[in-house]
Design an enzyme around this catalytic site. Structure first.
Site, short mmCIF file in Angstrom:
data_model
loop_
_atom_site.label_atom_id
_atom_site.label_comp_id
_atom_site.label_asym_id
_atom_site.label_seq_id
_atom_site.Cartn_x
_atom_site.Cartn_y
_atom_site.Cartn_z
N SER A 1 -16.45 4.14 5.87
CA SER A 1 -15.14 4.72 6.16
C SER A 1 -15.19 6.23 6.03
O SER A 1 -15.94 6.78 5.21
CB SER A 1 -14.14 4.17 5.14
OG SER A 1 -12.92 4.88 5.18
N LYS B 1 -17.25 2.10 -1.18
CA LYS B 1 -17.90 2.33 0.13
C LYS B 1 -19.13 3.22 -0.04
O LYS B 1 -20.18 2.96 0.53
CB LYS B 1 -16.91 2.95 1.11
CG LYS B 1 -15.83 2.01 1.57
CD LYS B 1 -16.40 0.99 2.54
CE LYS B 1 -15.53 -0.22 2.70
NZ LYS B 1 -16.10 -1.30 3.47
N TYR C 1 -11.56 2.35 -4.02
CA TYR C 1 -11.99 1.80 -2.73
C TYR C 1 -13.07 2.68 -2.10
O TYR C 1 -14.13 2.21 -1.69
CB TYR C 1 -10.78 1.67 -1.78
CG TYR C 1 -11.19 1.47 -0.33
CD1 TYR C 1 -11.78 0.29 0.08
CD2 TYR C 1 -11.00 2.49 0.62
CE1 TYR C 1 -12.17 0.11 1.41
CE2 TYR C 1 -11.39 2.32 1.93
CZ TYR C 1 -11.97 1.13 2.33
OH TYR C 1 -12.38 0.96 3.63
P1 NAD Z 1 -9.49 -6.89 7.04
O1 NAD Z 1 -8.93 -7.07 5.68
O2 NAD Z 1 -8.66 -7.30 8.19
O3 NAD Z 1 -10.90 -7.62 7.16
C1 NAD Z 1 -11.75 -7.82 6.06
C2 NAD Z 1 -12.07 -9.31 5.98
O4 NAD Z 1 -12.95 -9.56 4.90
C3 NAD Z 1 -10.83 -10.17 5.77
O5 NAD Z 1 -10.79 -11.15 6.77
C4 NAD Z 1 -11.02 -10.76 4.38
O6 NAD Z 1 -10.46 -12.05 4.30
C5 NAD Z 1 -12.53 -10.75 4.24
N1 NAD Z 1 -13.04 -10.64 2.87
C6 NAD Z 1 -12.67 -9.76 1.91
N2 NAD Z 1 -13.40 -9.94 0.80
C7 NAD Z 1 -14.27 -10.95 1.06
C8 NAD Z 1 -15.31 -11.58 0.31
N3 NAD Z 1 -15.59 -11.22 -0.94
N4 NAD Z 1 -16.00 -12.59 0.90
C9 NAD Z 1 -15.72 -12.97 2.17
N5 NAD Z 1 -14.77 -12.40 2.92
C10 NAD Z 1 -14.05 -11.40 2.38
O7 NAD Z 1 -9.94 -5.37 7.18
P2 NAD Z 1 -10.41 -4.53 8.45
O8 NAD Z 1 -9.39 -3.50 8.71
O9 NAD Z 1 -10.81 -5.44 9.54
O10 NAD Z 1 -11.66 -3.81 7.82
C11 NAD Z 1 -12.97 -4.31 7.99
C12 NAD Z 1 -13.93 -3.42 7.24
O11 NAD Z 1 -13.84 -2.09 7.75
C13 NAD Z 1 -13.66 -3.32 5.74
O12 NAD Z 1 -14.92 -3.29 5.08
C14 NAD Z 1 -12.96 -1.99 5.58
O13 NAD Z 1 -13.21 -1.41 4.33
C15 NAD Z 1 -13.61 -1.17 6.69
N6 NAD Z 1 -12.76 -0.06 7.17
C16 NAD Z 1 -11.49 -0.36 7.64
C17 NAD Z 1 -10.68 0.68 8.08
C18 NAD Z 1 -9.26 0.42 8.54
O14 NAD Z 1 -8.46 1.36 8.56
N7 NAD Z 1 -8.90 -0.80 8.92
C19 NAD Z 1 -11.16 2.00 8.09
C20 NAD Z 1 -12.45 2.23 7.62
C21 NAD Z 1 -13.25 1.18 7.18
C1 WQD Z 2 -2.06 7.92 8.35
C2 WQD Z 2 -1.05 9.04 8.23
C3 WQD Z 2 0.12 9.15 6.13
C4 WQD Z 2 2.28 5.39 6.57
C5 WQD Z 2 -6.33 4.91 5.39
C6 WQD Z 2 -7.39 4.85 4.32
C7 WQD Z 2 -8.73 5.12 4.92
C8 WQD Z 2 -9.00 4.21 6.10
C9 WQD Z 2 -7.90 4.24 7.09
C10 WQD Z 2 -10.19 2.30 5.27
C11 WQD Z 2 -1.08 9.73 6.88
C12 WQD Z 2 1.07 8.85 7.27
C13 WQD Z 2 1.46 6.48 6.81
C14 WQD Z 2 3.70 5.60 6.52
C15 WQD Z 2 3.34 7.94 6.94
N1 WQD Z 2 -9.13 2.85 5.70
N2 WQD Z 2 1.98 7.73 7.00
N3 WQD Z 2 4.16 6.87 6.72
O1 WQD Z 2 -4.33 7.24 4.86
O2 WQD Z 2 -5.38 8.21 6.96
O3 WQD Z 2 -6.33 6.21 5.93
O4 WQD Z 2 -6.65 3.98 6.43
O5 WQD Z 2 -11.25 2.78 5.06
O6 WQD Z 2 -9.65 4.91 3.92
O7 WQD Z 2 -7.09 5.82 3.35
O8 WQD Z 2 -4.18 6.02 7.10
O9 WQD Z 2 -2.43 4.86 8.37
O10 WQD Z 2 -2.20 5.03 5.86
O11 WQD Z 2 -1.92 7.07 7.22
O12 WQD Z 2 3.81 9.07 7.10
O13 WQD Z 2 4.48 4.68 6.30
O14 WQD Z 2 0.27 8.49 8.36
O15 WQD Z 2 0.69 10.03 5.22
O16 WQD Z 2 -0.86 11.10 7.10
P1 WQD Z 2 -5.00 7.03 6.14
P2 WQD Z 2 -2.65 5.65 7.12
#
Ligand code: NAD
Ligand code: WQD
Length: 354
Positions: free
Chosen positions: A128, A160, A156
């Site tokens: 991330s 990562k 979190y």
């Molecule tokens: P998500 O929660 O939809 O998907 C994660 C999945 O992993 C879920 O289906 C959950 O049930 C499963 N899971 C969690 N812990 C588990 C475990 N111990 N064993 C088996 N399954 C497990 O999330 P997502 O948004 O699809 O994110 C996927 C990956 O990408 C995550 O690792 C997250 O940290 C990373 N990521 C997400 C974002 C984002 O904004 N969505 C941004 C950067 C990185």
């Molecule tokens: C985006 C912008 C908020 C909600 C997070 C995690 C990051 C990654 C992606 C996993 C920000 C603003 C949001 C609301 C708002 N995930 N906002 N009102 O914080 O950039 O990133 O998700 O790895 O690790 O931190 O994403 O969508 O929460 O926010 O004003 O109700 O929207 O302040 O500027 P963020 P977000």
């Protein structure tokens, strides 16, 4: 190149995982999904099967369940692992950090040991942009290159970064292991079919899912967390990337791993940012959503959210040059696709709660 072997997708029932499983099948790969369903529904996997006219093997297994995972590797000959499974809510991670370390870090270690036992070489990790923390603490680090020093600011984010470090150490010690670290920026949108999308449990933490729930009438209004940042309209800047583009980035990373070998007795390890390279403010995103859907979003500006940084925009050149991947879809495409998903599935994969 797709082979006869399987691709294990951990967390494949989740938001990004399910979109990636779909792209894998479309490209001729054979995915197997392992997910404990703590934040997802098996229905997502079933729908991907429906969209691709295929049956996707699914195991409701926690990654920390060593025997359960072993059984999957025993049954399927697995060449690559796409590791999405994990807990991902920044705020929640400050309340239950040990759960985050256990699920994310311990889960990854069990997975890596099992891969080693079965000689599985390729590993793609969902990292991330949060590993960078506040990149504006350095000069000239926006847009953020992979060389930017890391500095996560939440449990979190720590999980990562720790996993990245574990993977670096593991690859240095194992000439068979090839690791791609993909640092995602802000994934948004849904598949254009409207059949799969993001289905957050409870109150959404992320901007676009919240906006969509306001638009569909599930929530009253959007709160904008601060308009006093140093940006053109005072709201923070993020690099929003369509989830289908992001999913395709995993296929590009797998192709890269296929084309490289370890050297000097070591495996392979490399990080890539997956983003568009363009930043948008919160107001810009809300306006794009309003334009794409024709729905006006009621909003109020409130105070800053703790831990938010002003700018997370990717420098996307490395992925472009080395993975031959770049985004093709726009924020407008993402808003349109999110809207189709939301209007056709207003309560996500489940029904309306009683
Ligand atoms: P998500 O929660 O939809 O998907 C994660 C999945 O992993 C879920 O289906 C959950 O049930 C499963 N899971 C969690 N812990 C588990 C475990 N111990 N064993 C088996 N399954 C497990 O999330 P997502 O948004 O699809 O994110 C996927 C990956 O990408 C995550 O690792 C997250 O940290 C990373 N990521 C997400 C974002 C984002 O904004 N969505 C941004 C950067 C990185
Ligand atoms: C985006 C912008 C908020 C909600 C997070 C995690 C990051 C990654 C992606 C996993 C920000 C603003 C949001 C609301 C708002 N995930 N906002 N009102 O914080 O950039 O990133 O998700 O790895 O690790 O931190 O994403 O969508 O929460 O926010 O004003 O109700 O929207 O302040 O500027 P963020 P977000």
């Amino acid at each position: 190149m797709p082979s006869d072997k399987y691709v294990l997708v951990t967390g494949g029932a989740g938001y990004i995982g399910s979109h990636t499983v779909l792209e894998l099948v479309k490209a001729g790969y054979k995915p197997v999904v392992v997910d404990n369903l703590c934040n997802s529904s098996e229905e997502a996997v079933r729908r991907v099967g429906e969209l691709t006219d295929s049956k996707i093997p699914f195991f409701k297994t926690d990654l920390r369940d060593k025997e359960g995972l072993d059984a999957v590797f025993k049954e399927y000959s697995i060449e690559s692992v796409l590791h999405f499974a994990g807990l991902k809510a920044v705020g929640e991670s400050t309340k239950i950090p040990l759960e985050y370390y256990d699920s994310n870090v311990s889960g990854t270690i069990v997975l890596l040991k099992t891969m080693q036992k079965y000689n599985t070489p390729n590993f793609v990790f969902s990292s991330s942009a949060t590993v960078y923390g506040d990149a504006t603490r350095f000069e000239n680090m926006i847009p953020i290159p992979e060389e930017c020093p890391t500095g996560p600011t939440s449990p979190y984010g720590h999980t990562k970064l720790i996993i990245e470090e574990i993977l670096g150490d593991a690859a240095a010690a194992d000439s068979n292991l090839k690791v791609a670290i993909l640092r995602y920026f802000n994934p948004i949108g849904a598949h254009p079919s409207g059949r799969i999308g993001e289905d957050p449990q409870g109150i959404p933490n992320n901007l676009l899912p919240f906006v969509a729930q306001v638009a569909v009438g599930r929530r009253q209004k959007l709160q904008i967390f601060g308009n006093d940042y140093e940006s053109k309209d005072g709201t923070p800047i993020r690099d929003y990337i369509h989830v289908v583009d992001l999913a395709k980035g995993h296929l590009a990373a797998m192709a890269k791993l296929d084309s490289v070998t370890g050297q000097d007795g070591q495996g392979y390890f490399r990080e890539w940012n997956l983003g568009t390279g363009n930043g948008s403010t919160v107001f810009e995103i809300v306006h794009a959503f309003e334009k794409a859907t024709g729905v006006k979003i009621p909003l109020e500006v409130v105070g800053r959210r703790k831990g938010d940084v002003v700018n997370l925009t990717a420098k996307a050149d490395r992925a472009h040059n080395e993975l031959h991947w770049q985004t093709q879809l726009t924020i407008e495409d993402a808003c349109r696709d999110l809207w189709k998903w939301t209007t056709e599935n207003p309560w996500g994969y489940g029904g309306k709660p009683e």
